[in-house]
Design a protein around this motif. Structure first.
Motif, PDB file in Angstrom:
ATOM      1  N   TRP A  91       0.805  -1.210   0.000  1.00 57.14           N
ATOM      2  CA  TRP A  91       0.000   0.000   0.000  1.00 57.14           C
ATOM      3  C   TRP A  91       0.845   1.271   0.000  1.00 57.14           C
ATOM      4  N   ASN A  92       2.062   1.197   0.574  1.00 60.08           N
ATOM      5  CA  ASN A  92       2.898   2.392   0.667  1.00 60.08           C
ATOM      6  C   ASN A  92       3.874   2.522  -0.496  1.00 60.08           C
ATOM      7  N   LYS A  93       3.801   1.645  -1.479  1.00 60.20           N
ATOM      8  CA  LYS A  93       4.691   1.713  -2.638  1.00 60.20           C
ATOM      9  C   LYS A  93       3.999   2.482  -3.767  1.00 60.20           C
ATOM     10  N   GLU A  94       4.739   3.374  -4.390  1.00 54.53           N
ATOM     11  CA  GLU A  94       4.175   4.161  -5.480  1.00 54.53           C
ATOM     12  C   GLU A  94       4.298   3.404  -6.799  1.00 54.53           C
ATOM     13  N   CYS A  95       3.329   3.628  -7.656  1.00 51.63           N
ATOM     14  CA  CYS A  95       3.349   3.009  -8.984  1.00 51.63           C
ATOM     15  C   CYS A  95       2.737   3.981  -9.979  1.00 51.63           C
ATOM     16  N   HIS A  96       3.447   4.204 -11.074  1.00 49.74           N
ATOM     17  CA  HIS A  96       3.009   5.174 -12.079  1.00 49.74           C
ATOM     18  C   HIS A  96       2.927   4.495 -13.441  1.00 49.74           C
ATOM     19  N   CYS A  97       2.015   4.977 -14.260  1.00 50.28           N
ATOM     20  CA  CYS A  97       1.882   4.489 -15.623  1.00 50.28           C
ATOM     21  C   CYS A  97       1.445   5.639 -16.511  1.00 50.28           C
ATOM     22  N   SER A  98       1.628   5.476 -17.802  1.00 52.01           N
ATOM     23  CA  SER A  98       1.310   6.522 -18.773  1.00 52.01           C
ATOM     24  C   SER A  98       0.429   5.951 -19.877  1.00 52.01           C
ATOM     25  N   VAL A  99      -0.491   6.783 -20.352  1.00 50.88           N
ATOM     26  CA  VAL A  99      -1.396   6.390 -21.436  1.00 50.88           C
ATOM     27  C   VAL A  99      -1.376   7.496 -22.481  1.00 50.88           C
ATOM     28  N   ASN A 100      -0.994   7.150 -23.708  1.00 56.11           N
ATOM     29  CA  ASN A 100      -0.931   8.113 -24.804  1.00 56.11           C
ATOM     30  C   ASN A 100      -2.200   8.058 -25.647  1.00 56.11           C
ATOM     31  N   PHE A 101      -2.625   9.205 -26.133  1.00 61.69           N
ATOM     32  CA  PHE A 101      -3.768   9.267 -27.044  1.00 61.69           C
ATOM     33  C   PHE A 101      -3.630  10.507 -27.908  1.00 61.69           C
ATOM     34  N   THR A 102      -4.453  10.575 -28.948  1.00 63.63           N
ATOM     35  CA  THR A 102      -4.378  11.665 -29.924  1.00 63.63           C
ATOM     36  C   THR A 102      -5.757  12.282 -30.118  1.00 63.63           C
ATOM     37  N   LEU A 103      -5.783  13.599 -30.090  1.00 66.54           N
ATOM     38  CA  LEU A 103      -6.990  14.344 -30.441  1.00 66.54           C
ATOM     39  C   LEU A 103      -6.877  14.752 -31.906  1.00 66.54           C
ATOM     40  N   LYS A 104      -7.795  14.250 -32.736  1.00 72.25           N
ATOM     41  CA  LYS A 104      -7.743  14.572 -34.154  1.00 72.25           C
ATOM     42  C   LYS A 104      -8.307  15.957 -34.447  1.00 72.25           C
ATOM     43  N   GLU A 105      -9.189  16.433 -33.567  1.00 75.32           N
ATOM     44  CA  GLU A 105      -9.774  17.763 -33.744  1.00 75.32           C
ATOM     45  C   GLU A 105      -9.708  18.526 -32.425  1.00 75.32           C
ATOM     46  N   ASP A 106      -9.765  19.842 -32.534  1.00 76.45           N
ATOM     47  CA  ASP A 106      -9.778  20.665 -31.325  1.00 76.45           C
ATOM     48  C   ASP A 106     -11.053  20.418 -30.522  1.00 76.45           C
ATOM     49  N   ILE A 107     -10.908  20.445 -29.207  1.00 75.06           N
ATOM     50  CA  ILE A 107     -12.061  20.425 -28.315  1.00 75.06           C
ATOM     51  C   ILE A 107     -12.203  21.827 -27.750  1.00 75.06           C
ATOM     52  N   LEU A 108     -13.127  22.578 -28.298  1.00 72.90           N
ATOM     53  CA  LEU A 108     -13.267  23.986 -27.940  1.00 72.90           C
ATOM     54  C   LEU A 108     -14.231  24.154 -26.768  1.00 72.90           C
ATOM     55  N   GLY A 109     -13.994  25.214 -26.005  1.00 71.32           N
ATOM     56  CA  GLY A 109     -14.856  25.510 -24.874  1.00 71.32           C
ATOM     57  C   GLY A 109     -14.326  24.916 -23.582  1.00 71.32           C
ATOM     58  N   ASP A 110     -15.173  24.892 -22.568  1.00 70.50           N
ATOM     59  CA  ASP A 110     -14.792  24.327 -21.276  1.00 70.50           C
ATOM     60  C   ASP A 110     -14.682  22.811 -21.384  1.00 70.50           C
ATOM     61  N   VAL A 111     -13.573  22.283 -20.919  1.00 77.77           N
ATOM     62  CA  VAL A 111     -13.316  20.844 -20.967  1.00 77.77           C
ATOM     63  C   VAL A 111     -13.260  20.318 -19.544  1.00 77.77           C
ATOM     64  N   PHE A 112     -13.989  19.240 -19.292  1.00 74.73           N
ATOM     65  CA  PHE A 112     -14.071  18.637 -17.975  1.00 74.73           C
ATOM     66  C   PHE A 112     -13.429  17.257 -18.007  1.00 74.73           C
ATOM     67  N   MET A 113     -12.708  16.930 -16.938  1.00 68.03           N
ATOM     68  CA  MET A 113     -12.085  15.620 -16.806  1.00 68.03           C
ATOM     69  C   MET A 113     -12.837  14.824 -15.741  1.00 68.03           C
ATOM     70  N   TYR A 114     -13.245  13.616 -16.102  1.00 65.96           N
ATOM     71  CA  TYR A 114     -13.953  12.724 -15.194  1.00 65.96           C
ATOM     72  C   TYR A 114     -13.146  11.443 -15.008  1.00 65.96           C
ATOM     73  N   TYR A 115     -13.349  10.785 -13.886  1.00 67.32           N
ATOM     74  CA  TYR A 115     -12.899   9.399 -13.750  1.00 67.32           C
ATOM     75  C   TYR A 115     -14.142   8.523 -13.706  1.00 67.32           C
ATOM     76  N   GLY A 116     -14.073   7.395 -14.385  1.00 73.23           N
ATOM     77  CA  GLY A 116     -15.220   6.503 -14.464  1.00 73.23           C
ATOM     78  C   GLY A 116     -14.888   5.149 -13.879  1.00 73.23           C
ATOM     79  N   LEU A 117     -15.845   4.562 -13.174  1.00 72.88           N
ATOM     80  CA  LEU A 117     -15.703   3.225 -12.606  1.00 72.88           C
ATOM     81  C   LEU A 117     -16.810   2.337 -13.142  1.00 72.88           C
ATOM     82  N   GLN A 118     -16.449   1.106 -13.420  1.00 68.01           N
ATOM     83  CA  GLN A 118     -17.401   0.129 -13.932  1.00 68.01           C
ATOM     84  C   GLN A 118     -17.450  -1.071 -12.992  1.00 68.01           C
ATOM     85  N   ASN A 119     -18.656  -1.553 -12.734  1.00 71.53           N
ATOM     86  CA  ASN A 119     -18.893  -2.701 -11.854  1.00 71.53           C
ATOM     87  C   ASN A 119     -18.570  -2.401 -10.393  1.00 71.53           C
ATOM     88  N   PHE A 120     -18.690  -1.143 -10.001  1.00 68.48           N
ATOM     89  CA  PHE A 120     -18.478  -0.743  -8.607  1.00 68.48           C
ATOM     90  C   PHE A 120     -19.840  -0.350  -8.039  1.00 68.48           C
TER      91      PHE A 120
END
Length: 351
Positions: A91-120
């Motif tokens: 529990w006290n050990k840190e672990c990091h990972c990275s995920v790359n993705f590409t936006l093909k078009e601009d996302i204009l306006g206010d942008v919100f970031m959510y985290y989603g859980l499934q089967n919880f």
């Protein structure tokens, strides 16, 4: 000679009348309005209702479809961290990972970031009541007899702050967003305050009164699954720490469904991101702390815009379309029945 009731033989005791008083209200003589249900008024009601619902439904569906959204599932992409977190001794050990993705078009306006859980599943009754609202208001209460058990006190009697299964299972992944612009990497500025409801921040959640937060929570301990105490939830801004931390407040608002999303951050519209998120390559840097493998769950991070009707949820629009279609079809059915009966009436009159 009078009997025991005080009446002479043959006399009967007068029974009280059960008739209502002779008033306009009790005798139902008040003026009233009774609708005259003619075929014209009935059909016009159905067709107008159908037209209204169909119009609103089309507008809502088109509005929901105009929302720009990208969803990244990082459950498998961070599999090494997931295996590490499944062992509680790490529990006290840190672990990091990275995920790359590409936006093909601009996302204009206010942008919100959510985290989603499934089967919880947060809608289990025992889970939903496992909290102390008095404690979350900053009051000095005895939580040993509360619904927080078994997440109320430790074996030595030290109370948990906050107590309960909801707080103990709080989502604690840290997600940062980076924009890969040409050969440079720019961190996208994210706002972590102002994401919760005003009533929650100012009415339902309050910190205990003290000259500083550490002393306010003296004599308490963090929940078992937390990595740091509640007064260190936001080490940069004390006004966003303790029970009034936005991430904590949002998590304490449980979901009715097993698949849900919670608001995590908002993109600050400054510098390169004044108009929103430009098209290009991006990277999520994730500090993985929340295991989901044991209950066969999945984790997502979502970037989305909002419109006047909300987010990308077409349910309300579909509901209006179904209601409008049902009202319109009912109007046509009633019209057909009316025409058929009118022809029969005309035929019998001629006979």
């Amino acid at each position: 000679m009078k009997n025991k009731t005080g009446f002479l033989p043959g006399e009967e005791e007068a029974q009280p009348s059960r008739c209502p008083d002779n008033s306009a209200f009790k005798q139902q003589r008040l003026p009233a309005w009774k609708p005259q249900l003619t075929i014209a008024s009935v059909l016009s009601s159905f067709f107008l209702t159908g037209a209204f619902c169909l119009t609103v439904g089309v507008c809502l569906v088109l509005s929901a479809n105009s929302v720009r959204e990208i969803q990244i599932d990082y459950s498998d992409k961070c599999s090494d961290c997931s295996k590490l977190r499944e062992n509680s001794s790490n529990w006290n050990k840190e672990c990091h990972c990275s995920v790359n993705f590409t936006l093909k078009e601009d996302i204009l306006g206010d942008v919100f970031m959510y985290y989603g859980l499934q089967n919880f599943y947060q809608n289990h009754r025992r889970y939903m009541i496992s909290r102390s609202d008095a404690q979350l208001l900053g009051r000095n209460v005895n939580i040993q007899g509360s619904y927080c058990a078994p997440f109320s006190t430790y074996g030595n009697g030290t109370p948990m702050a906050p107590c309960g299964a909801i707080a103990n299972s709080m989502f604690n992944d840290t997600i940062d967003l980076f924009y890969n612009r040409n050969s440079s990497v720019i961190q996208v500025p994210l706002l972590k305050t102002g994401n919760s409801w005003w009533t929650d921040k100012n009415v339902k959640f309050r910190n205990p009164e003290s000259y500083n937060l550490s002393s306010a929570f003296a004599g308490t301990a963090r929940p078992p699954y937390w990595q740091k105490p509640v007064y260190l939830l936001d080490e940069e801004d004390e006004r966003n720490s303790g029970y009034v931390n936005d991430d904590f407040i949002i998590w304490m608002r449980v979901s009715a469904f097993a698949t849900f999303r919670n608001l995590y951050r908002r993109v600050s519209r400054v510098r390169h991101f004044a108009e929103g998120l430009p098209a290009g390559n991006y990277t999520f840097h994730i500090s993985y702390n929340f295991p989901v493998t044991r209950f066969k769950g999945r984790k997502h991070v979502i970037l989305s815009t909002v419109v006047w009707s909300g987010g990308s949820n077409p349910f309300l629009g579909i509901a209006y379309l179904v209601s409008g279609t049902a009202a319109t079809l009912t109007g046509f059915v009633i019209t057909g029945i009316h025409l058929k009966l009118r022809k029969k009436k005309t035929y019998f009159q001629k006979q």
